[in-house]
Design a protein around this motif. Structure first.
Motif, PDB file in Angstrom:
ATOM      1  N   UNK A   1       0.846  -1.178   0.000  1.00 24.71           N
ATOM      2  CA  UNK A   1       0.000   0.000   0.000  1.00 24.71           C
ATOM      3  C   UNK A   1       0.888   1.236   0.000  1.00 24.71           C
ATOM      4  N   UNK A   2       0.478   2.220  -0.780  1.00 21.70           N
ATOM      5  CA  UNK A   2       1.214   3.486  -0.841  1.00 21.70           C
ATOM      6  C   UNK A   2       0.246   4.614  -0.532  1.00 21.70           C
ATOM      7  N   UNK A   3       0.660   5.545   0.322  1.00 20.32           N
ATOM      8  CA  UNK A   3      -0.135   6.719   0.664  1.00 20.32           C
ATOM      9  C   UNK A   3       0.692   7.966   0.392  1.00 20.32           C
ATOM     10  N   UNK A   4       0.096   8.899  -0.297  1.00 16.17           N
ATOM     11  CA  UNK A   4       0.761  10.165  -0.558  1.00 16.17           C
ATOM     12  C   UNK A   4      -0.159  11.324  -0.210  1.00 16.17           C
ATOM     13  N   UNK A   5       0.310  12.211   0.662  1.00 17.33           N
ATOM     14  CA  UNK A   5      -0.501  13.335   1.118  1.00 17.33           C
ATOM     15  C   UNK A   5      -0.384  14.499   0.155  1.00 17.33           C
ATOM     16  N   UNK A   6      -1.519  15.127  -0.151  1.00 18.88           N
ATOM     17  CA  UNK A   6      -1.539  16.317  -0.995  1.00 18.88           C
ATOM     18  C   UNK A   6      -1.687  17.551  -0.112  1.00 18.88           C
ATOM     19  N   UNK A   7      -1.122  18.684  -0.548  1.00 20.33           N
ATOM     20  CA  UNK A   7      -1.251  19.905   0.228  1.00 20.33           C
ATOM     21  C   UNK A   7       0.090  20.452   0.660  1.00 20.33           C
ATOM     22  N   UNK A   8       0.037  21.425   1.577  1.00 22.25           N
ATOM     23  CA  UNK A   8       1.250  22.142   1.988  1.00 22.25           C
ATOM     24  C   UNK A   8       2.235  21.237   2.720  1.00 22.25           C
ATOM     25  N   UNK A   9       1.730  20.325   3.552  1.00 21.91           N
ATOM     26  CA  UNK A   9       2.603  19.428   4.313  1.00 21.91           C
ATOM     27  C   UNK A   9       2.612  18.072   3.613  1.00 21.91           C
TER      28      UNK A   9
END
Length: 251
Positions: free
Chosen positions: A11-19
């Motif tokens: 599983x891969x998770x990538x956060x979008x946004x400033x942080x």
């Protein structure tokens, strides 16, 4: 009787946004017909104890009080959708009696084996659960290029807002599973994936999984809290848990 498939994937998770934050972890899922007896290795239990096991009570309703595939049939009937010929469950199994599934999937097939409906069953670390009913408007079989949308109504991460929308993509093959979930809320969001090869569950495969990724879902919970600590340390906004939605499923 039906066989049990083992998806030793990642599983891969990538956060979008400033942080920004991203991680990739190995994970083990099983896939089986949820309505027929299974022909499985002795170390795997279906509604019974085992090194690894899958229980109806863990799925299809509130955690610990699930009704299994019967719940799926009730949901489809209540939403005016065709009754499936078969219902498969894709989920992380209990390991030594403990389970936590951030998301499991009910895969509903028609008489030709095509998949017109999938239910994504989401559980948060507070013990709340909500499911999203995924299908095309014309109820044609879901293909790997279809992007199915749903309004997010359920609190999952304290570092992501509820307001926003999901985009689901599914690629369910006889030899491989690919699932992509893209959440967008305001200027942020997160992309989560599950990808892995699909093979028959065997004793060596099960033992290898337990050695490679010991403690099963306890490990999953520990990694979730570790990523949450990193986000908090980096200044991500923490959002308190709101009351869960009154309905247990939405589109």
């Amino acid at each position: 009787m039906t066989t049990v498939d083992h998806i030793a994937g990642h599983t891969w998770h990538g956060r979008k946004g400033a942080i920004e934050n991203a991680f990739r972890y190995g994970v083990d899922y099983v896939l089986l017909n949820a309505e027929t007896p299974v022909n499985a290795p002795r170390l795997f239990g279906r509604n019974r104890a085992g090194l690894a096991s899958l229980w109806d009570s863990d799925h299809g309703g509130a955690p610990g009080n699930g009704k299994g595939a019967a719940w799926v049939r009730d949901v489809l009937n209540a939403h005016g959708l065709p009754a499936p010929a078969t219902i498969d469950l894709l989920a992380q199994p209990r390991i030594l009696g403990h389970v936590f599934n951030p998301v499991s999937f009910w895969i509903c097939r028609d008489a030709q084996g095509a998949v017109p409906v999938i239910i994504a069953e989401v559980t948060n670390t507070y013990g709340d659960r909500h499911s999203y009913l995924c299908h095309r408007d014309d109820l044609a079989p879901i293909g790997p290029t279809d992007r199915l949308k749903a309004q997010k109504v359920f609190h999952v991460s304290p570092f992501q807002r509820i307001e926003g929308s999901y985009e689901f993509r599914f690629d369910i093959r006889v030899d491989r599973i690919g699932i992509w979930i893209d959440f967008t809320g305001g200027n942020g969001g997160v992309i989560a994936t599950l990808v892995g090869t699909r093979k028959s569950l065997t004793v060596p495969g099960l033992l290898k999984a337990c050695l490679r990724r010991p403690f099963g879902s306890r490990r999953v919970l520990a990694l979730i809290h570790w990523q949450a600590l990193k986000l908090w340390w980096n200044g991500a906004t923490f959002r308190a848990r709101p009351e869960p939605p009154t309905k247990d499923i939405s589109r």
